[in-house]
Design an enzyme around this catalytic site. Structure first.
Site, PDB file in Angstrom:
ATOM      1  N   CYS A 104       0.782  -1.273   0.038  1.00 31.14           N
ATOM      2  CA  CYS A 104       0.106   0.052  -0.148  1.00 31.14           C
ATOM      3  C   CYS A 104       0.729   1.215   0.074  1.00 31.14           C
ATOM      4  O   CYS A 104       1.794   1.320   0.734  1.00 31.14           O
ATOM      5  CB  CYS A 104      -1.126  -0.190   1.255  1.00 31.14           C
ATOM      6  SG  CYS A 104      -1.966   1.330   1.416  1.00 31.14           S
ATOM      7  N   CYS A 150      -3.228  -0.345   9.085  1.00 23.63           N
ATOM      8  CA  CYS A 150      -2.429  -1.437   9.103  1.00 23.63           C
ATOM      9  C   CYS A 150      -1.194  -1.352   9.508  1.00 23.63           C
ATOM     10  O   CYS A 150      -0.709  -0.216   9.508  1.00 23.63           O
ATOM     11  CB  CYS A 150      -2.314  -2.000   7.797  1.00 23.63           C
ATOM     12  SG  CYS A 150      -3.957  -2.481   6.825  1.00 23.63           S
ATOM     13  N   CYS A 180      -7.550   2.151  -0.512  1.00 22.01           N
ATOM     14  CA  CYS A 180      -7.095   1.172   0.425  1.00 22.01           C
ATOM     15  C   CYS A 180      -7.187  -0.272  -0.039  1.00 22.01           C
ATOM     16  O   CYS A 180      -8.061  -0.887  -0.729  1.00 22.01           O
ATOM     17  CB  CYS A 180      -8.241   1.083   1.689  1.00 22.01           C
ATOM     18  SG  CYS A 180      -7.951   0.102   2.996  1.00 22.01           S
ATOM     19  N   GLN A 189     -18.414 -10.551  10.947  1.00 21.31           N
ATOM     20  CA  GLN A 189     -16.996 -10.824  10.625  1.00 21.31           C
ATOM     21  C   GLN A 189     -16.635  -9.998   9.518  1.00 21.31           C
ATOM     22  O   GLN A 189     -17.274  -9.952   8.240  1.00 21.31           O
ATOM     23  CB  GLN A 189     -16.633 -12.247  10.638  1.00 21.31           C
ATOM     24  CG  GLN A 189     -16.903 -12.920  12.086  1.00 21.31           C
ATOM     25  CD  GLN A 189     -16.212 -12.481  13.153  1.00 21.31           C
ATOM     26  OE1 GLN A 189     -14.936 -11.947  12.938  1.00 21.31           O
ATOM     27  NE2 GLN A 189     -16.394 -13.052  14.349  1.00 21.31           N
ATOM     28  N   PHE A 211     -23.128 -15.348  23.526  1.00 22.91           N
ATOM     29  CA  PHE A 211     -22.445 -14.288  22.516  1.00 22.91           C
ATOM     30  C   PHE A 211     -22.883 -14.462  21.152  1.00 22.91           C
ATOM     31  O   PHE A 211     -21.991 -14.245  20.274  1.00 22.91           O
ATOM     32  CB  PHE A 211     -20.972 -13.769  22.590  1.00 22.91           C
ATOM     33  CG  PHE A 211     -20.788 -13.598  24.220  1.00 22.91           C
ATOM     34  CD1 PHE A 211     -20.733 -12.568  25.008  1.00 22.91           C
ATOM     35  CD2 PHE A 211     -20.041 -14.721  25.150  1.00 22.91           C
ATOM     36  CE1 PHE A 211     -20.605 -12.172  26.299  1.00 22.91           C
ATOM     37  CE2 PHE A 211     -19.851 -14.539  26.118  1.00 22.91           C
ATOM     38  CZ  PHE A 211     -19.811 -13.407  26.936  1.00 22.91           C
ATOM     39  N   ASN A 215     -24.644 -16.750  13.771  1.00 21.17           N
ATOM     40  CA  ASN A 215     -23.456 -17.216  12.994  1.00 21.17           C
ATOM     41  C   ASN A 215     -22.998 -18.668  13.072  1.00 21.17           C
ATOM     42  O   ASN A 215     -22.446 -19.347  12.282  1.00 21.17           O
ATOM     43  CB  ASN A 215     -22.057 -16.277  13.131  1.00 21.17           C
ATOM     44  CG  ASN A 215     -21.006 -16.476  12.192  1.00 21.17           C
ATOM     45  OD1 ASN A 215     -21.114 -16.463  10.863  1.00 21.17           O
ATOM     46  ND2 ASN A 215     -19.841 -16.371  12.550  1.00 21.17           N
ATOM     47  N   ASP A 235     -27.736 -10.197  29.362  1.00 22.05           N
ATOM     48  CA  ASP A 235     -26.668  -9.525  29.852  1.00 22.05           C
ATOM     49  C   ASP A 235     -25.708 -10.498  30.297  1.00 22.05           C
ATOM     50  O   ASP A 235     -25.585 -11.021  31.428  1.00 22.05           O
ATOM     51  CB  ASP A 235     -26.835  -8.327  30.582  1.00 22.05           C
ATOM     52  CG  ASP A 235     -25.383  -7.462  30.740  1.00 22.05           C
ATOM     53  OD1 ASP A 235     -24.208  -8.004  30.364  1.00 22.05           O
ATOM     54  OD2 ASP A 235     -25.392  -6.447  31.558  1.00 22.05           O
ATOM     55  N   ASP A 242     -18.179 -16.699  22.070  1.00 17.70           N
ATOM     56  CA  ASP A 242     -17.416 -15.834  21.061  1.00 17.70           C
ATOM     57  C   ASP A 242     -17.684 -14.493  21.354  1.00 17.70           C
ATOM     58  O   ASP A 242     -18.438 -13.728  20.908  1.00 17.70           O
ATOM     59  CB  ASP A 242     -18.012 -16.027  19.697  1.00 17.70           C
ATOM     60  CG  ASP A 242     -17.375 -15.247  18.708  1.00 17.70           C
ATOM     61  OD1 ASP A 242     -16.409 -14.447  18.902  1.00 17.70           O
ATOM     62  OD2 ASP A 242     -17.964 -14.872  17.253  1.00 17.70           O
ATOM     63  N   CYS A 272     -11.256 -12.620  19.977  1.00 14.26           N
ATOM     64  CA  CYS A 272     -10.679 -11.540  19.317  1.00 14.26           C
ATOM     65  C   CYS A 272      -9.667 -10.817  20.077  1.00 14.26           C
ATOM     66  O   CYS A 272      -9.425  -9.646  19.638  1.00 14.26           O
ATOM     67  CB  CYS A 272     -11.702 -10.412  18.786  1.00 14.26           C
ATOM     68  SG  CYS A 272     -12.846  -9.957  19.979  1.00 14.26           S
TER      69      CYS A 272
END
Length: 442
Positions: free
Chosen positions: A78, A87, A166, A274, A303, A308, A351, A372, A398
């Site tokens: 880039c 990035c 980008c 995602q 979660f 998904n 919650d 997740d 994550c």
């Protein structure tokens, strides 16, 4: 390490050997009793660096010259690398990026959780460029820089980087940033449009224009024409996320497919999905494979978002229960189950940072469990779900630090074994680490 003055005045350049990589993707060195974080440096390199900021024994710096390069250093693809903050690892070969991320996960397990997996899973990876389907692009009218800027923030700054394109964004959007800037500049209130949210499904590209002042009929026509020319769905957002509505075409939706499970999910452009569709498909398949639900088993998915993981699990298990804190996502998860003809799954709003032990769905028996969570992890939920006694738990994360913390709880406090773990390269060319781990009762 030797330090030497290279320029007159107060600016000092120094040399350092880079020992490690920080979670943000900066090289780490130790110089005269201080920890130095050097942007653009790699482990094993010797570099000449320029200090930028000092605070409490920590120096933030940038590379001026690489004196002894790593064999893993490559030329960034880039043209905006080093200016744009989107990035941080474009100068590292893809193979080395994955090794660095695996090392980071290993280190977090050792330091935080005091655990080690019995098996390391091979990294999941795919295309390094053009993969990103979700993003929030900043928008700013800056007369001194020639007009409207559309892009990500500059590195270590709140300013919008002047981007021409980008390389990690889906090219349908990433390669037309100047056209987006021209579009905004032609509206009646360019100073009152701070953000464009990108949301791309398998079927369409969606752009959400956040505006702080009313748009005119002419603005609507201009945006609709742009959408028609590019085949984009154009959404407007005059307030919070509940105000998002479709401007063009009159009807439309965003969807993505998980073909291994014959599942299609619909989502709103501001819903969490995602960012990397290819890796998401691989990740879901790996999670289902690791959990290995049997036709007679019940599975709990915490979660769960839009479903998904829940919907693919429902294809294999007798019953799948999904739990999520956001009511809108739960509503759309229900709709996605109906869309796919799945009547053996259900969804609940809760919650998961609070005591969930008394909730009705927690009184049932579950053979296996998937979670997740967001970056903050699932520390509050771990003691409650551990009491369910599920024989196997798959944890998708994550944030390797909170995964390591929660893994330590499951292993040391609740008798589970960390059977396997590995990284998922959801965000190539960035330092972000997605990972997956599987736990079994000891």
């Amino acid at each position: 390490m030797t330090s030497r003055k290279r320029q007159p005045g107060s600016q000092r350049l120094a040399e350092a050997d880079i020992a490690a990589l920080s979670p943000e993707g900066r090289g780490v060195a130790h110089v005269d009793g201080q920890t130095v974080f050097v942007w653009g440096a790699l482990p094993g390199e010797r570099v000449l660096f320029r200090p930028l900021r000092r605070r409490r024994g920590i120096v933030e710096a940038e590379v001026v010259e690489v004196l002894q390069p790593s064999p893993d250093r490559i030329e960034p693809a880039c043209r905006h690398f080093g200016v744009c903050g989107g990035c941080s690892l474009q100068h590292v070969s893809p193979q080395r990026q994955r090794r660095l991320k695996s090392d980071m996960l290993r280190t977090q397990f050792e330091r935080i959780g005091k655990v080690e997996p019995e098996e390391w899973l091979p990294p999941l990876h795919g295309e390094a460029w053009g993969y990103r389907r979700k993003a929030r692009l900043g928008v700013k009218l800056v007369a001194k820089k020639g007009g409207v800027l559309v892009g990500f923030r500059e590195r270590s700054s709140s300013l919008i980087a002047p981007l021409e394109r980008c390389e990690v964004l889906d090219p349908r959007v990433g390669h037309i940033l100047p056209q987006l800037a021209e579009l905004v500049e032609g509206l009646s209130v360019p100073r009152q449009l701070p953000q464009i949210e990108v949301a791309i499904g398998d079927n369409a590209v969606g752009l959400v224009f956040r505006h702080l002042a009313p748009l005119t009929h002419g603005d609507h026509e201009t945006l609709a024409t742009f959408g028609r020319q590019h085949g984009f769905q154009i959404y407007l957002q005059p307030g919070d996320e509940s105000t998002v509505h479709l401007l063009w075409p009159e009807q439309g939706e965003l969807t993505y497919r998980l073909p291994d499970y014959d599942v299609e999910l619909a989502f709103r452009p501001t819903d969490f999905t995602q960012v990397n569709a290819e890796i998401n498909r691989l990740m879901v398949s790996r999670a289902v494979e690791l959990l290995d639900p049997q036709p007679q088993e019940a599975v709990l998915d915490l979660f769960c978002g839009l479903g998904n993981f829940t919907l693919p699990l429902a294809r294999r298990a007798a019953r799948a229960v999904g739990v999520e804190g956001e009511p809108g996502l739960v509503e759309r998860a229900h709709a996605n189950a109906r869309r796919n003809g799945l009547d053996n799954c259900e969804f609940h709003v809760a919650d998961l940072s609070r005591d969930i032990s008394g909730l009705p769905w927690m009184q049932r028996r579950y053979d296996k469990l998937l979670l997740d969570p967001a970056r903050s992890g699932a520390a509050e939920a771990v003691p409650h779900i551990a009491r369910l006694g599920a024989g196997r738990i798959v944890y998708v994360s994550c944030n390797p630090a909170t995964l390591a913390r929660d893994a330590g709880m499951l292993v040391h406090d609740h008798g589970y074994r960390l059977r396997a773990a590995g990284i998922i390269d959801m965000f190539p060319n960035t330092a972000h680490v997605e990972s997956i781990a599987v736990f079994e009762q000891g």
